[in-house]
Write a protein that holds these residues in place. Structure first.
Motif, PDB file in Angstrom:
ATOM      1  N   ASN A 112       8.074   4.491   2.261  1.00 41.00           N
ATOM      2  CA  ASN A 112       8.473   3.094   2.241  1.00 41.00           C
ATOM      3  C   ASN A 112       7.710   2.447   1.095  1.00 41.00           C
ATOM      4  O   ASN A 112       6.599   1.964   1.271  1.00 41.00           O
ATOM      5  N   CYS A 125       5.663  -0.873   0.999  1.00 44.60           N
ATOM      6  CA  CYS A 125       4.370  -1.026   1.654  1.00 44.60           C
ATOM      7  C   CYS A 125       3.429   0.113   1.278  1.00 44.60           C
ATOM      8  O   CYS A 125       2.224   0.019   1.479  1.00 44.60           O
ATOM      9  N   ASP A 183       3.849   3.237   2.533  1.00 46.93           N
ATOM     10  CA  ASP A 183       3.744   4.128   3.686  1.00 46.93           C
ATOM     11  C   ASP A 183       4.406   5.475   3.399  1.00 46.93           C
ATOM     12  O   ASP A 183       5.449   5.528   2.752  1.00 46.93           O
ATOM     13  N   CYS A 202       0.218   1.738   6.406  1.00 47.67           N
ATOM     14  CA  CYS A 202      -0.242   0.637   7.254  1.00 47.67           C
ATOM     15  C   CYS A 202      -0.252   1.043   8.729  1.00 47.67           C
ATOM     16  O   CYS A 202       0.329   2.057   9.122  1.00 47.67           O
ATOM     17  N   SER A 229       3.257   1.554  10.441  1.00 50.20           N
ATOM     18  CA  SER A 229       3.984   2.788  10.126  1.00 50.20           C
ATOM     19  C   SER A 229       3.371   3.995  10.825  1.00 50.20           C
ATOM     20  O   SER A 229       4.089   4.853  11.360  1.00 50.20           O
ATOM     21  N   ARG A 253       8.195  -5.717   7.677  1.00 50.48           N
ATOM     22  CA  ARG A 253       7.469  -4.727   8.458  1.00 50.48           C
ATOM     23  C   ARG A 253       8.379  -3.847   9.298  1.00 50.48           C
ATOM     24  O   ARG A 253       7.958  -2.801   9.785  1.00 50.48           O
ATOM     25  N   CYS A 275       8.488  -0.547   7.979  1.00 43.81           N
ATOM     26  CA  CYS A 275       7.296   0.241   8.332  1.00 43.81           C
ATOM     27  C   CYS A 275       7.518   0.910   9.694  1.00 43.81           C
ATOM     28  O   CYS A 275       7.211   2.090   9.879  1.00 43.81           O
TER      29      CYS A 275
HETATM   30 ZN    ZN Z   1       3.826  -0.456   6.167  1.00 48.27          ZN
END
Ligand code: ZN
Length: 151
Positions: free
Chosen positions: A41, A44, A46, A69, A72, A128, A131
């Motif tokens: 992702n 972010c 991830d 994060c 995730s 998010r 995530c």
């Molecule tokens: Zn994330």
């Protein structure tokens, strides 16, 4: 100031998410996975890798590795717990339920979702949601690879 019920709930959810982030379940890799996939992702940063061992149409074992994060990584940990032992059809149905929870404001079947319910607060933050769904989309890809292999 009196405690508001929704903030109390959020607190509980946050605790569950942090618990999975700090003590991930089923982290690692399998000796001989039936299928695996990697997803990321970029929004972010991830990354998640999912490995599956499928026996007799069921998720016999599952592992994940990744970084990123807390949402995730916690989501991946929760997912591995939720799908272990399920048939592939049950995994599909759980995935549908999870997506329903993340993309709509409807009621959720808390019993079926287990700890995954803790992620429902994330739907308020569309960025998010990516995530939270990363591990599931990666799982989908691994299952597709598996089905192709079955020919
Ligand atoms: Zn994330």
């Amino acid at each position: 100031m009196p405690l508001d019920e929704s903030s109390e709930l959020d607190e509980l959810y946050r605790e569950i998410i942090l618990d999975h982030y700090r003590s991930p379940r089923n982290r690692g890799s399998l000796a001989q996975p039936s299928a695996s996939s990697e997803g990321d992702n970029p929004l972010c940063g991830d990354e998640v890798r999912v490995e599956l061992e499928i026996r007799d149409g069921r998720i016999f074992d599952v592992r994940f590795e990744g970084k990123g994060c807390s949402i995730s990584q916690a989501s991946a940990s929760m997912m591995t717990e939720a799908i272990k032992g399920l048939s592939l059809a049950e995994v599909e149905s759980l995935f549908g339920m999870f997506k329903g929870m993340m993309y709509s404001a409807g009621e959720v079947d808390a019993e079926a979702l287990g700890d995954l319910e803790a992620l429902q607060g994330v739907r308020k933050f569309p960025v998010r949601v990516k995530c939270a769904t990363l591990a599931w989309n990666t799982l989908q890809e691994a299952l597709e690879e598996f089905r192709k292999g079955q020919g």
